[in-house]
Design a protein around this motif. Structure first.
Motif, PDB file in Angstrom:
ATOM      1  N   ASP A   1      -6.109   2.131  -9.481  1.00  0.00           N
ATOM      2  CA  ASP A   1      -6.439   1.850  -8.091  1.00  0.00           C
ATOM      3  C   ASP A   1      -5.237   2.343  -7.300  1.00  0.00           C
ATOM      4  OD1 ASP A   1      -7.002   0.883  -5.594  1.00  0.00           O
ATOM      5  OD2 ASP A   1      -7.229  -1.207  -6.207  1.00  0.00           O
ATOM      6  N   VAL A   2      -5.338   3.553  -6.770  1.00  0.00           N
ATOM      7  CA  VAL A   2      -4.176   4.221  -6.191  1.00  0.00           C
ATOM      8  C   VAL A   2      -4.368   4.580  -4.712  1.00  0.00           C
ATOM      9  CG1 VAL A   2      -3.215   5.038  -8.377  1.00  0.00           C
ATOM     10  CG2 VAL A   2      -4.961   6.400  -7.220  1.00  0.00           C
ATOM     11  N   GLU A   3      -5.224   3.801  -4.040  1.00  0.00           N
ATOM     12  CA  GLU A   3      -5.354   3.888  -2.591  1.00  0.00           C
ATOM     13  C   GLU A   3      -5.518   5.309  -2.049  1.00  0.00           C
ATOM     14  OE1 GLU A   3      -5.792   1.119  -0.943  1.00  0.00           O
ATOM     15  OE2 GLU A   3      -5.367  -0.061  -2.734  1.00  0.00           O
ATOM     16  N   GLY A   4      -6.540   5.992  -2.531  1.00  0.00           N
ATOM     17  CA  GLY A   4      -6.855   7.311  -1.998  1.00  0.00           C
ATOM     18  C   GLY A   4      -6.224   8.475  -2.734  1.00  0.00           C
TER      19      GLY A   4
ATOM     20  N   GLN B   1     -12.235   4.445  -1.629  1.00  0.00           N
ATOM     21  CA  GLN B   1     -12.310   3.793  -0.324  1.00  0.00           C
ATOM     22  C   GLN B   1     -13.602   4.195   0.381  1.00  0.00           C
ATOM     23  OE1 GLN B   1      -9.940   1.505   0.523  1.00  0.00           O
ATOM     24  NE2 GLN B   1      -9.191   1.940  -1.525  1.00  0.00           N
ATOM     25  N   LYS B   2     -14.048   3.360   1.287  1.00  0.00           N
ATOM     26  CA  LYS B   2     -15.304   3.628   1.991  1.00  0.00           C
ATOM     27  C   LYS B   2     -15.152   4.765   2.995  1.00  0.00           C
ATOM     28  CE  LYS B   2     -15.010   0.691   6.020  1.00  0.00           C
ATOM     29  NZ  LYS B   2     -15.694  -0.257   6.848  1.00  0.00           N
ATOM     30  N   GLY B   3     -16.275   5.204   3.482  1.00  0.00           N
ATOM     31  CA  GLY B   3     -16.305   6.162   4.574  1.00  0.00           C
ATOM     32  C   GLY B   3     -16.208   7.612   4.128  1.00  0.00           C
TER      33      GLY B   3
ATOM     34  N   GLY C   1     -13.674   8.632   1.395  1.00  0.00           N
ATOM     35  CA  GLY C   1     -14.128   8.284   0.042  1.00  0.00           C
ATOM     36  C   GLY C   1     -15.206   9.227  -0.452  1.00  0.00           C
ATOM     37  N   MET C   2     -16.111   9.619   0.443  1.00  0.00           N
ATOM     38  CA  MET C   2     -17.183  10.542   0.051  1.00  0.00           C
ATOM     39  C   MET C   2     -16.617  11.918  -0.292  1.00  0.00           C
ATOM     40  SD  MET C   2     -20.369   9.541   2.486  1.00  0.00           S
ATOM     41  CE  MET C   2     -19.833   8.353   3.691  1.00  0.00           C
ATOM     42  N   GLU C   3     -15.671  12.401   0.516  1.00  0.00           N
ATOM     43  CA  GLU C   3     -15.040  13.692   0.223  1.00  0.00           C
ATOM     44  C   GLU C   3     -14.264  13.626  -1.090  1.00  0.00           C
ATOM     45  OE1 GLU C   3     -12.681  14.945   3.567  1.00  0.00           O
ATOM     46  OE2 GLU C   3     -14.382  14.744   4.935  1.00  0.00           O
ATOM     47  N   ALA C   4     -13.551  12.522  -1.308  1.00  0.00           N
ATOM     48  CA  ALA C   4     -12.804  12.352  -2.556  1.00  0.00           C
ATOM     49  C   ALA C   4     -13.761  12.356  -3.746  1.00  0.00           C
ATOM     50  CB  ALA C   4     -11.990  11.065  -2.521  1.00  0.00           C
TER      51      ALA C   4
ATOM     52  N   ARG D   1       0.840  -1.190   0.000  1.00  0.00           N
ATOM     53  CA  ARG D   1       0.000   0.000   0.000  1.00  0.00           C
ATOM     54  C   ARG D   1       0.876   1.241   0.000  1.00  0.00           C
ATOM     55  NH1 ARG D   1      -1.701   1.540   5.903  1.00  0.00           N
ATOM     56  NH2 ARG D   1       0.071   0.709   7.020  1.00  0.00           N
ATOM     57  N   VAL D   2       0.293   2.331  -0.423  1.00  0.00           N
ATOM     58  CA  VAL D   2       0.985   3.610  -0.390  1.00  0.00           C
ATOM     59  C   VAL D   2       0.735   4.217   0.980  1.00  0.00           C
ATOM     60  CG1 VAL D   2       1.115   5.903  -1.425  1.00  0.00           C
ATOM     61  CG2 VAL D   2       0.646   3.909  -2.872  1.00  0.00           C
TER      62      VAL D   2
END
Length: 159
Positions: A48-51, A77-79, A82-85, A10-11
């Motif tokens: 798929d760059v982990e956020g 990502q969840k939560g 993820g919503m802000e992103a 993971r990054v």
């Protein structure tokens, strides 16, 4: 910095605890294409760059403004993060004429073209709901209209 351990890679931010660290050179998609003098127009992008999806898309602004690629798939990502992103990403992509849809599940894309299966997409308004329940959500950003998507055999859920 990339953390590598026996479970997953993971990054992570520099200095965070964890497994072995490898420093890699990072560059934008636009700079890579320019440096390599690539003139082929991409049809599709998948990452798929982990956020770090927003940063990747910022590094594609020249490519996106040229109208390419017409289809992009990325994972959120969840939560709350993820919503802000998603809010930032969907705003950026809408500047370039993209529509965003949540993808039904991990295997939906493998079924494209099979006459017996229909892919279910969720409208952008439902993506925050998906992110509150699932561990992640794959998102399709496309320049195709809903009418065209439906004509290809997909199903779109709005509520």
């Amino acid at each position: 910095t990339i953390e590598i351990n026996n479970i997953r890679s993971r990054v992570v931010p520099a200095g965070a605890g964890g497994g072995e660290r490898i420093v890699v050179k990072a560059f934008s998609v636009d700079d890579f294409w320019q440096e390599k003098k690539i003139v082929t127009k991409p049809d599709f992008a998948l990452f798929d760059v982990e956020g770090h999806e927003y940063a990747v898309l910022l590094g594609m602004r020249r490519t996106l403004s040229a109208g390419y690629p017409p289809n992009i798939i990325f994972e959120l990502q969840k939560g709350e993060a993820g919503m802000e992103a998603f809010e930032k990403i969907s705003s950026l992509l809408s500047e370039f004429g993209y529509n965003c849809f949540g993808i039904e599940d991990d295997y939906a894309l493998e079924r494209v073209g099979r006459s017996s299966d229909t892919i279910t997409l969720f409208s952008a308004s439902l993506i925050p709901n998906l992110l509150s329940k699932e561990r992640y959500c794959n998102v399709l950003a496309t320049k195709l209209s809903e009418r065209k998507i439906l004509s290809l055999g997909a199903r779109i859920i709005h509520k």
